[in-house]
Motif scaffolding. Structure first.
Motif: not given
Length: 317
Positions: A222-239
């Protein structure tokens, strides 16, 4: 200057998320009696009652500038830019609140507006993501703001191999994360575009500590796609999406045919930007089954009834 456009259902969740945190302040508004959280929510909800059937009445846009523009921006200038943006987007004659956040390195603010205007009419949001990009680009050039060369400027048609797949996954995630609020929704929408999702668990536990995506046999962290698409980044956005009342719904959006027509009407050199959201739509259309159910003959029942009646009379004779 760029914008992230969001549509949601809950004024309460959105306003509380924006104001009940440190380093936040209302810098502009219209149609709001007071800057107290409960009063703002009450005023926005009172007006939306003029059109109760409109589910996604919450308009929410995040306006951001490059950190290189910080020295030339004042609070007044940012509020002025926000009003100009709304005018060019057709967001007029309605309640709005402009909230400044100072919790990031780059200058940014949040616009929350009522899609039910002061006359009870609905503010249209057809194709507003594409329109917003044009407005932001024009204002960036008009005021001489820093023009970033991010992933949105990459010519997708020139990409090959793993680079092409990586950007296709990136574009799919960008669209999905703007409207999803659960991991189940993310998985479902990615699967619809032929993208698999894999979770990495901490050894011996069920705790997720990483994520990767796969398409056509190519796998990317995910982080290789973009740093915001790491698991923690996506979890934060979904929240955050859940807090702001964002729900995945296509009830108010344009039809698939309308969106594809909009894409095809663009000049060829501009299509690379539009394909960011339109590419998957074209793929969905091409993959649709071709079978069509024949329409029933409206005279069939009458003919059958008449035949049965004649046959019955014949038996009686």
């Amino acid at each position: 200057m760029i914008a992230k456009v969001i549509t949601g259902k809950s004024f309460g969740g959105c306003v509380r998320y924006l104001l009940e945190r440190e380093k936040s302040a209302v810098i502009d508004s219209a149609g709001i009696r007071d800057y107290e959280v409960k009063a703002i929510i009450a005023d926005l909800n009172a007006q939306r009652k003029m059109r109760p059937q409109l589910g996604n009445a919450v308009g929410h846009t995040v306006l951001s500038w490059s950190n290189e523009d910080r020295d030339r921006l004042t609070v007044e200038k940012m509020a002025e830019n926000a009003r100009e943006y709304m005018e060019k987007m057709g967001i007029r004659n309605t309640q709005y609140v402009t909230v400044l956040h100072e919790d990031k390195k780059h200058p940014h603010l949040h616009l929350v507006y009522n899609r039910v205007d002061n006359d009870g009419k609905t503010i249209d949001n057809f194709n507003h993501w594409h329109k917003s990009r044009k407005v932001c680009r024009a204002m960036t050039e008009q005021y001489g703001y820093h023009l970033g060369q991010g992933k949105s400027k990459v010519n997708r048609q020139a990409l090959r191999g793993s680079d092409r797949l990586r950007y296709e996954i990136h574009d799919a995630l960008r669209t999905i994360m703007a409207k999803a609020s659960t991991w189940k929704q993310v998985e479902s929408m990615l699967a619809g575009q032929g993208i698999g999702i894999h979770y990495k668990y901490r050894s011996g536990t069920s705790e997720v500590q990483g994520i990767s995506f796969e398409k056509e046999g190519a796998k990317f962290k995910g982080s290789a796609i973009d740093r915001k698409y790491s698991f923690s980044g996506m979890e934060k956005q979904l929240s955050e999406n859940r807090t702001m009342g964002i729900t995945h719904s296509s009830a108010e959006g344009p039809t698939l045919a309308d969106q594809i027509r909009e894409i095809l009407h663009q000049p060829l050199e501009q299509r690379s930007e539009v394909f960011e959201t339109g590419f998957s739509l074209l793929g969905d259309l091409l993959n649709m089954p071709a079978s069509i159910e024949p329409e029933p003959d409206p005279t069939w029942r009458r003919r059958k009834k008449k035949h049965k009646s004649e046959k019955s009379r014949g038996i009686r004779r």
